[in-house]
Design an enzyme around this catalytic site. Sequence first.
Site, PDB file in Angstrom:
ATOM      1  CE1 TYR A 124      -3.883   2.247   0.327  1.00 22.86           C
ATOM      2  CE2 TYR A 124      -2.387   3.511   1.711  1.00 22.86           C
ATOM      3  CZ  TYR A 124      -3.552   3.427   0.971  1.00 22.86           C
ATOM      4  OH  TYR A 124      -4.374   4.510   0.873  1.00 22.86           O
ATOM      5  CD  GLN A 186     -11.675   2.891  -0.705  1.00 26.51           C
ATOM      6  OE1 GLN A 186     -11.884   2.915   0.504  1.00 26.51           O
ATOM      7  NE2 GLN A 186     -11.629   3.997  -1.443  1.00 26.51           N
ATOM      8  CG  ASN A 209      -5.615   7.467   6.309  1.00 29.66           C
ATOM      9  OD1 ASN A 209      -5.925   6.287   6.467  1.00 29.66           O
ATOM     10  ND2 ASN A 209      -6.206   8.225   5.403  1.00 29.66           N
ATOM     11  CB  SER A 233       5.352   9.944  10.616  1.00 32.95           C
ATOM     12  OG  SER A 233       6.746   9.744  10.584  1.00 32.95           O
ATOM     13  CD  GLN A 255       9.420  12.066  10.632  1.00 34.65           C
ATOM     14  OE1 GLN A 255       8.489  11.283  10.780  1.00 34.65           O
ATOM     15  NE2 GLN A 255      10.146  12.087   9.518  1.00 34.65           N
ATOM     16  CG  HIS A 258       5.325  12.468   7.608  1.00 34.72           C
ATOM     17  ND1 HIS A 258       5.179  11.827   6.404  1.00 34.72           N
ATOM     18  CD2 HIS A 258       6.620  12.298   7.963  1.00 34.72           C
ATOM     19  CE1 HIS A 258       6.337  11.298   6.037  1.00 34.72           C
ATOM     20  NE2 HIS A 258       7.227  11.567   6.968  1.00 34.72           N
ATOM     21  CD  GLU A 322       7.787   6.289  11.951  1.00 33.12           C
ATOM     22  OE1 GLU A 322       7.585   5.843  10.807  1.00 33.12           O
ATOM     23  OE2 GLU A 322       7.261   7.352  12.365  1.00 33.12           O
ATOM     24  CG  HIS A 323      11.765   8.297  12.195  1.00 25.47           C
ATOM     25  ND1 HIS A 323      10.428   8.646  12.019  1.00 25.47           N
ATOM     26  CD2 HIS A 323      12.122   7.578  11.097  1.00 25.47           C
ATOM     27  CE1 HIS A 323      10.018   8.176  10.861  1.00 25.47           C
ATOM     28  NE2 HIS A 323      11.012   7.517  10.280  1.00 25.47           N
ATOM     29  CG  ASP A 356      11.741   9.478   5.826  1.00 20.35           C
ATOM     30  OD1 ASP A 356      11.557   8.431   6.460  1.00 20.35           O
ATOM     31  OD2 ASP A 356      11.212  10.558   6.138  1.00 20.35           O
ATOM     32  CD  GLU A 410       3.963 -32.469  27.299  1.00 23.58           C
ATOM     33  OE1 GLU A 410       4.521 -31.388  27.543  1.00 23.58           O
ATOM     34  OE2 GLU A 410       3.614 -32.820  26.142  1.00 23.58           O
ATOM     35  CG  HIS A 415       2.677 -37.134  21.074  1.00 25.45           C
ATOM     36  ND1 HIS A 415       1.326 -37.093  20.894  1.00 25.45           N
ATOM     37  CD2 HIS A 415       3.176 -35.975  20.548  1.00 25.45           C
ATOM     38  CE1 HIS A 415       0.988 -35.951  20.293  1.00 25.45           C
ATOM     39  NE2 HIS A 415       2.098 -35.260  20.067  1.00 25.45           N
TER      40      HIS A 415
END
Length: 429
Positions: A124, A186, A209, A233, A255, A258, A322-323, A356, A410, A415
């Site tokens: 995406y 979608q 988003n 971000s 940043q 964004h 994140e950064h 980036d 067990e 087994h």
Amino acid sequence: MQTIKYPKKTDWNTILARPNIELEEMDEVVNQIFKEVKADGDAALKKYTWFYDRIRINELVVSQEEIEESEQLISEELKNAIQFAAKNIEKFHKAQKVESKVIETTEGVTCWRKFTPIDKVGLYIPGGSAPLFSTVLMLGIPARIANCKEVILCTPPNKDGKINPAILYACKLVGIKQVFRLGGIQAIGAMALGTESVPNVYKIFGPGNQFVTAAKQTASKLGVAIDMPAGPSEVLVMADESAVPEFVAADLLSQAEHGPDSQVVLLSWDEQLLDSVQLELAKQLKNISRVAIATRALDNSKMILVKSSQEALEISNQYAPEHLIISVKNEDEIINGIQNAGSVFIGNYTPESAGDYASGTNHTLPTNGYAKSFSGVGLGSFMKSITFQKITRKGLENLGPSIEIMAEAEQLEAHKNAVSVRLNKICQE
């Protein structure tokens, strides 16, 4: 940006709170769209593209002619820059290949892992106010190195139903041929469920988003893997008197632009630096085109004066950015103490923008504190491993008794028996 001086540890969680993301409120919307995509396929995709973006789409598939034509629609300068970045990204991600090793755990018992690509992946790519063609490189290149059999890409069109030519050029460069003019919930629904035009995939990658984030999390409940939970971000800058205020302000704004729900944080034990950065922010803010967006993001952001570098490090690890940008004299001491971060940028001449775009590292990273438990995207994100084992007759004699004892403890008699029948056969020979 709000300035906070010497906060108590008990207040850190409140101070470091991200802008609120009401994903639960979106669940009903996401579930409804997914339901229609499953029932109505392409018709639902076109319906919601018109409903949310007021764009009528006749053809979801981007033709090969459009992809080829993109090369003529962007400048040579931009093409050269994209190619330069692609080479660095490829070099860094190729180095992440892991060789399978055969390990003899006990005499006669060998185990190994085989690394195989995820066959079908969906990418995406945001394409609205900021068409992120760089993300095509960040996701498409490791997918190609991993040899994923089928790579599809969804990105929202502009008001004319066209895809940004730089995005299409990046697709051409990395070899992505299945591109769809499709964004939002979608698009994620289409990749998760499949329609007449859009194939379903096994794993979905890419930023987006709050709606895209909610949709990805819904897809994960349907058995489709996602790269990571991701949201707006963010960056945290840790700086002392050796930092350049002009640089720090520029990194914070890079940043903040964004989106209005982005967040930036500055930690320092030098109060004069905070004052200088505030002045630089006001000066630089006037010169960026996305000033309204950045201003709203700064409203969510903090400058925090702390007592020491160690306290700053502790706050940073709790925030798990994140950064993370480190502009301090004792950088080695700080680096050794970093536990939680998506990607780290060290020194006055290492802007976050480098990661980036073109340094080679991946910019698809965990946000919202998920760096405490998630890594950023890398080659391994597009692969999975299968374990193998082979046991000889002698190996089963060595291993079998332990298996029998454990299985019996067990209360799993079948087994135990799967080993016992073999050992009995060996004894009879």
